[in-house]
Motif scaffolding. Structure first.
Motif, PDB file in Angstrom:
ATOM      1  N   THR A 150       0.763   3.393  -7.634  1.00 13.01           N
ATOM      2  CA  THR A 150      -0.322   2.953  -6.741  1.00 13.01           C
ATOM      3  C   THR A 150      -1.670   3.477  -7.223  1.00 13.01           C
ATOM      4  O   THR A 150      -2.671   2.756  -7.209  1.00 13.01           O
TER       5      THR A 150
ATOM      6  N   LEU B  12      -6.949   0.658 -12.018  1.00 12.51           N
ATOM      7  CA  LEU B  12      -7.093  -0.599 -12.756  1.00 12.51           C
ATOM      8  C   LEU B  12      -7.861  -1.631 -11.932  1.00 12.51           C
ATOM      9  O   LEU B  12      -8.698  -2.370 -12.474  1.00 12.51           O
ATOM     10  N   GLU B  13      -7.565  -1.694 -10.624  1.00 13.14           N
ATOM     11  CA  GLU B  13      -8.295  -2.633  -9.767  1.00 13.14           C
ATOM     12  C   GLU B  13      -9.768  -2.272  -9.709  1.00 13.14           C
ATOM     13  O   GLU B  13     -10.633  -3.156  -9.712  1.00 13.14           O
ATOM     14  N   SER B  14     -10.060  -0.960  -9.653  1.00 17.31           N
ATOM     15  CA  SER B  14     -11.458  -0.528  -9.647  1.00 17.31           C
ATOM     16  C   SER B  14     -12.146  -0.913 -10.946  1.00 17.31           C
ATOM     17  O   SER B  14     -13.279  -1.427 -10.938  1.00 17.31           O
ATOM     18  N   LYS B  15     -11.454  -0.674 -12.074  1.00 19.12           N
ATOM     19  CA  LYS B  15     -12.028  -1.058 -13.363  1.00 19.12           C
ATOM     20  C   LYS B  15     -12.209  -2.573 -13.446  1.00 19.12           C
ATOM     21  O   LYS B  15     -13.237  -3.053 -13.930  1.00 19.12           O
ATOM     22  N   LEU B  16     -11.185  -3.295 -12.963  1.00 17.89           N
ATOM     23  CA  LEU B  16     -11.276  -4.754 -12.981  1.00 17.89           C
ATOM     24  C   LEU B  16     -12.430  -5.241 -12.122  1.00 17.89           C
ATOM     25  O   LEU B  16     -13.169  -6.150 -12.518  1.00 17.89           O
ATOM     26  N   GLN B  17     -12.598  -4.613 -10.948  1.00 14.64           N
ATOM     27  CA  GLN B  17     -13.701  -5.010 -10.077  1.00 14.64           C
ATOM     28  C   GLN B  17     -15.050  -4.742 -10.736  1.00 14.64           C
ATOM     29  O   GLN B  17     -15.957  -5.576 -10.678  1.00 14.64           O
ATOM     30  N   ARG B  18     -15.151  -3.553 -11.389  1.00 18.74           N
ATOM     31  CA  ARG B  18     -16.405  -3.256 -12.088  1.00 18.74           C
ATOM     32  C   ARG B  18     -16.636  -4.233 -13.225  1.00 18.74           C
ATOM     33  O   ARG B  18     -17.767  -4.687 -13.446  1.00 18.74           O
TER      34      ARG B  18
ATOM     35  N   ASP C 170       0.846  -1.191   0.000  1.00 21.63           N
ATOM     36  CA  ASP C 170       0.000   0.000   0.000  1.00 21.63           C
ATOM     37  C   ASP C 170       0.878   1.236   0.000  1.00 21.63           C
ATOM     38  O   ASP C 170       2.092   1.176   0.247  1.00 21.63           O
TER      39      ASP C 170
ATOM     40  N   THR D 223      -2.466   4.291 -10.274  1.00 16.80           N
ATOM     41  CA  THR D 223      -2.832   3.560 -11.496  1.00 16.80           C
ATOM     42  C   THR D 223      -3.361   2.169 -11.167  1.00 16.80           C
ATOM     43  O   THR D 223      -4.351   1.708 -11.732  1.00 16.80           O
ATOM     44  N   VAL D 224      -2.684   1.504 -10.202  1.00 17.46           N
ATOM     45  CA  VAL D 224      -3.135   0.165  -9.793  1.00 17.46           C
ATOM     46  C   VAL D 224      -4.540   0.229  -9.207  1.00 17.46           C
ATOM     47  O   VAL D 224      -5.385  -0.631  -9.491  1.00 17.46           O
ATOM     48  N   ARG D 225      -4.790   1.271  -8.394  1.00 16.51           N
ATOM     49  CA  ARG D 225      -6.130   1.399  -7.804  1.00 16.51           C
ATOM     50  C   ARG D 225      -7.179   1.597  -8.881  1.00 16.51           C
ATOM     51  O   ARG D 225      -8.265   1.005  -8.828  1.00 16.51           O
TER      52      ARG D 225
END
Length: 652
Positions: free
Chosen positions: A283, A289-295, A152, A285-287
């Protein structure tokens, strides 16, 4: 470790000597010595040897916190060491000249009840502080390299500040960033002694700190941080933005109260700021991407759940018309599995009665939902079914991401329409048949009456009597046929009432035993102890069993046949409220080609049958919300009737 000899000062200490006496006594000690108040952790006095070692005057040493000179001996570290009976350390010394040597330190309490202790300092016989700093910088490299790998952002920035302390040797490191409401700069992370820096800065400070700058005493302070460093008697304070073009993204601050900045200091700052900036952007960018991936995962999960619950078949294809996915309904409808069609052209899977490729290409050129209407689809097994096709493009921006093809199976509706049409035709035929039967019965009755009159006028020995009897028999069969036709084609009003099956069958079967005995057959009745009651028309059900028992007796031409009638509960799931009545015989059975249509009207295997008995039987059972099925095999036939059980509180 050699600490030098320390005279017994207890007696003097009890007399509360003055500062001059302490200074005189301390100057007699061969080693550098500091008198420390353990309550405040401040240096009370230093001797001449301490002045030579630290390059601080006696006045500069007095009142200074111990850990400003001996960095590692913080109040917490001392308390932990004393509790473990540890009184000696190998630690770096922060000297006023900025070029001190590593020293060895030992602590000596001035009596068990005293709050003072003497710390003796001796230069370390090993490497110099410059060597230690170089070693620390080498230690900083792997620490700094591991910053982007932290899980983090908080852990990453704290590790970067730790690496910064190893690189620069500074005691104070902090990281400022704009707060959530964009009103001020907040101190988000600290390392070392950064509590002395302000918690917040005005927002316009970011403009003053857009470039890397090192403030030292004597320079004009133009920032709140510089004024704070001046008040706190810092030796230097340096700051650098993470991004010179966007100072609001974050500002790194490094400061110390002793010594000068090391060589290449500003390059070290820029390296630290660059590492923190890259890590923060990574970090962030990862967040994202993770948000997009989760959606996307949620969308995929919702899509999959929708695919599983919709009643239509769904296929998804790329703009190149390559199949990517299909739901379970599509697998069942088309006859293909998911793995079999993935990556195959749509035209290999969706084979229709009319070409649809041009219509799909029009949708790809002008994205909009389209209804392709009804057409016939060829399944994998070659069967052709009626379907309804709809197309739905899914866009990402202005481009089509994928195309959904919705296939609605209309085969059941088509069968229903065909069956409805057949029933309408049969109803019309039934009405016509009833009219014809009624009209034919009158001439038949007239012919039969005329034949009786002719027979009465002739002598019993007349050769025409045999022909007349044959013609009368034909009239009787025609009359029976017309009655059956009228019974099947006409509407019937059933008189529903409670019918106890045990009593009903026990009264009905004996009437057939004498006829069965004449053909050498036996009727066996198997009744349960439980009395089953149904709601039925007694006369209609007498006709049902008359047809079934009569057919069974006619089928068993050889003596020794057995007719079995069994009543009992139905054992299939969902049939708990049904009672079963099985009627079986040991005849030759019904051929398979006839068994499929045995309940159709005018279908019979008997030479003199009407073909309406079983059709009427099924009609009666259906009218009582029941069903009748046939199981036939060589050596026997079984009719299975299932009827709703009557409950006492159920109205007739």
């Amino acid at each position: 470790m050699r600490t030098g000899s320390l005279p017994d000062l207890t007696a003097i200490f009890k007399r509360s000597p003055g500062r001059a006496e302490w200074a005189f006594l301390f100057d007699l000690l061969p080693s550098a010595a500091l008198l420390v108040d353990l309550r405040t952790h401040q240096i009370h006095l230093g001797n001449a040897a301490a002045h030579s070692l630290t390059h601080f005057s006696v006045g500069q040493l007095s009142g200074r916190p111990l850990n400003e000179i001996l960095i590692e001996l913080t109040p917490q570290a001392l308390a932990k060491s004393f509790s473990a009976n540890k009184t000696s350390w190998h630690t770096p010394l922060r000297a006023g000249s900025g070029r001190p040597a590593r020293i060895e330190v030992s602590a000596h309490h001035l009596g068990s009840e005293s709050d003072f202790a003497v710390f003796l300092l001796q230069p370390h016989r090993g490497s110099s502080l410059e060597d230690e700093m170089l070693a620390q910088r080498f230690q900083a490299l792997p620490v700094l390299a591991g910053v982007p790998r932290q899980p983090d952002l908080r852990a990453a920035i704290l590790q970067a500040l730790q690496a910064g302390q190893l690189l620069t040797g500074a005691t104070t490191l902090a990281f400022y960033q704009i707060d959530s409401d964009h009103q001020r700069l907040c101190r988000k992370y600290i390392w070392g002694l950064a509590e002395s820096l302000p918690d917040e800065l005005p927002l316009n400070e970011a403009e003053n700190l857009r470039v890397t700058y090192t403030w030292q005493p004597g320079a004009r302070p133009f920032s709140e941080l510089h004024r704070c460093a001046q008040t706190q008697d810092f030796a230097y304070l340096a700051s650098t933005p993470l991004d010179p073009q966007a100072a609001y993204d974050g500002i790194l601050v490094v400061a110390d109260q002793i010594g000068d900045p090391p060589d290449h200091f500003e390059s070290m700052l820029e390296l630290l700021a660059s590492t923190i900036g890259v890590t923060e952007r990574h970090t962030r960018t990862v967040r994202v991407l993770e948000s997009k991936l989760q959606r996307q995962m949620q969308t995929m999960s919702q899509t999959e759940s929708i695919q599983d619950v919709v009643n239509d078949a769904l296929l998804f294809v790329t703009p190149a018309l390559v199949v990517t996915d299909l739901n379970a309904k599509a697998e069942a409808l088309l006859g293909y599995g998911q793995d079999e069609v993935h990556g195959h052209p749509l035209t290999d899977i969706l084979i229709t009665s009319r070409p649809i490729l041009s219509e799909i290409q029009e949708i790809l050129a002008n994205p909009a939902p389209r209804d392709l209407g009804n057409l016939r689809l060829t399944r994998r097994d070659g069967q052709t079914i009626l379907v309804h096709l709809r197309l739905k493009p899914y866009l990402m921006g202005q481009a089509i991401q994928r195309l959904a093809i919705v296939v609605t199976d209309l085969s059941r509706e088509e069968q229903f329409d065909r069956r409805t049409q057949q029933l309408e035709q049969q109803a019309q035929l039934g009405e016509l048949t009833a009219v014809l039967a009624h009209e034919i019965r009158n001439p038949i009755n007239n012919i039969s009456s005329a034949l009786q009159l002719i027979s009465m006028t002739l002598s019993p020995q007349d050769a025409l009597q045999e022909e007349i009897q044959r013609m009368q028999g034909d009239c009787e069969r025609l009359e029976q046929l017309m009655r059956s036709v009228l019974s099947f084609a006409g509407s019937r009003n059933y008189q529903m009432d409670a019918l106890e099956l045990n009593h009903f069958l026990q009264a009905l079967v004996p009437r057939w035993r004498s006829r069965a005995a004449r053909t050498g057959a036996e009727i066996r009745l198997h009744m349960p102890e439980t009395e089953y009651s149904i709601t039925a028309d007694r006369i209609a059900f007498e006709q049902v069993f008359t047809n079934l028992i009569g057919n069974a007796l006619e089928a068993m031409s050889a003596p020794g046949g057995i007719i079995g009638i069994r009543v009992g509960p139905c054992d299939q799931p969902g049939e708990e409220n049904l009672v079963g009545i099985d009627v079986s015989d040991t005849g030759p059975g019904i051929p398979q080609d006839m068994a499929d249509k045995v309940f159709a009207p005018f279908i019979t295997t008997k030479l003199r049958g009407t073909g309406l008995g079983l059709a009427i039987t099924q009609q009666i059972v259906n009218a009582h919300n029941g069903r009748i099925d046939l199981e036939s095999f060589p050596g026997g036939t079984l009719f299975k009737i299932k009827l709703p059980i009557r409950h006492e509180n159920k109205p007739l």
